[in-house]
Design a protein around this motif. Sequence first.
Motif, short mmCIF file in Angstrom:
data_model
loop_
_atom_site.label_atom_id
_atom_site.label_comp_id
_atom_site.label_asym_id
_atom_site.label_seq_id
_atom_site.Cartn_x
_atom_site.Cartn_y
_atom_site.Cartn_z
N GLY A 273 38.66 0.72 16.15
CA GLY A 273 37.86 1.92 16.21
C GLY A 273 37.26 2.25 14.86
N ARG A 274 37.73 1.58 13.83
CA ARG A 274 37.20 1.80 12.48
C ARG A 274 35.74 1.34 12.41
N GLN A 275 35.03 1.88 11.43
CA GLN A 275 33.63 1.50 11.27
C GLN A 275 33.52 0.14 10.58
N CYS B 134 29.39 8.89 14.39
CA CYS B 134 29.46 7.55 13.81
C CYS B 134 28.13 6.83 13.94
N GLY B 135 27.42 6.67 12.85
CA GLY B 135 26.17 5.95 12.84
C GLY B 135 26.37 4.53 12.35
N LYS B 136 25.31 3.74 12.44
CA LYS B 136 25.39 2.36 11.97
C LYS B 136 25.56 2.30 10.46
N HIS B 137 25.01 3.28 9.74
CA HIS B 137 25.03 3.23 8.28
C HIS B 137 26.11 4.11 7.65
N SER B 138 26.54 5.14 8.37
CA SER B 138 27.53 6.05 7.82
C SER B 138 28.14 6.86 8.95
#
Length: 278
Positions: free
Chosen positions: A57-59, A123-127
Amino acid sequence: MHTRRDTRLPADRPDIRLIVTDMDGTLLDADGNVPAGLWPLLDELRGRGIVFSPASGRQYATLAHLFEGVDAGMVYIAENGALVVRDGVELSSDPLDPAVSARLVTRVRQLAEQGGDVGVVVCGKHSAYTERGDEAFLAEVRKYYRAHRLVDDATAVDDEIIKVAVLDFGGAEGSAPALAEFSDTHQVVVSGEHWIDVMNRTADKGAAVRRLQRQMGIGPEQTMAFGDYLNDLEMLDAADWSFAMANAHPEILGRARHTAPAHTDDGVLRTIKDVLGL
């Protein structure tokens, strides 16, 4: 779906091509660290043509930092399967409708106004983006979202949103019903003791593994998977060599075909070595 059939390992060594493992409560030790024995094992797996894939689940930024410098050929299944990256290249993603993300943020704001000790992480792709800025909350956010920003309005971030996570210090399984309005159209997954993840219904670790299997030209019989919590269910279903950690949630223990020693006892590493005869 399959249930556990036999906890014994066969004498013949299987042709494993892909090893997928959850992180927290599975691969990581009791202190939340990657076990030291993994580093030489990664070299051995790479030499055998076996792809290693952390699924969490972490980015992506958090996972990439953990394996920085040793991740050549590794596949990161991040954000519970909503983003998959290999060698810096996105293999797949499953973005949320921004309107759904905004509704989730609004709902969590309401829960906080009603006295809940909760906060939202967009949760975005960049941050990752959060409106709550107290140290207790941010300390938990940092564990899973290395790239994160404090914003005034999490409904108006300029990023492609792939997941919304809710942190409830009072316990995630108790607060999940408050998000039930989203469960008809989206996945509302308890991913940890205090975390709930909301994603598209088509986004989960299992879907990510199956896409990866198709890209690699392999099947479930060539796949090992390790998990301990409810967000690992679909991932275990995608692998014939599915292992529940001894410390796993009861539903995981009932779903996996095999059992591995606990994460506090190097269960993932020991099992990989046993199955592959290393």
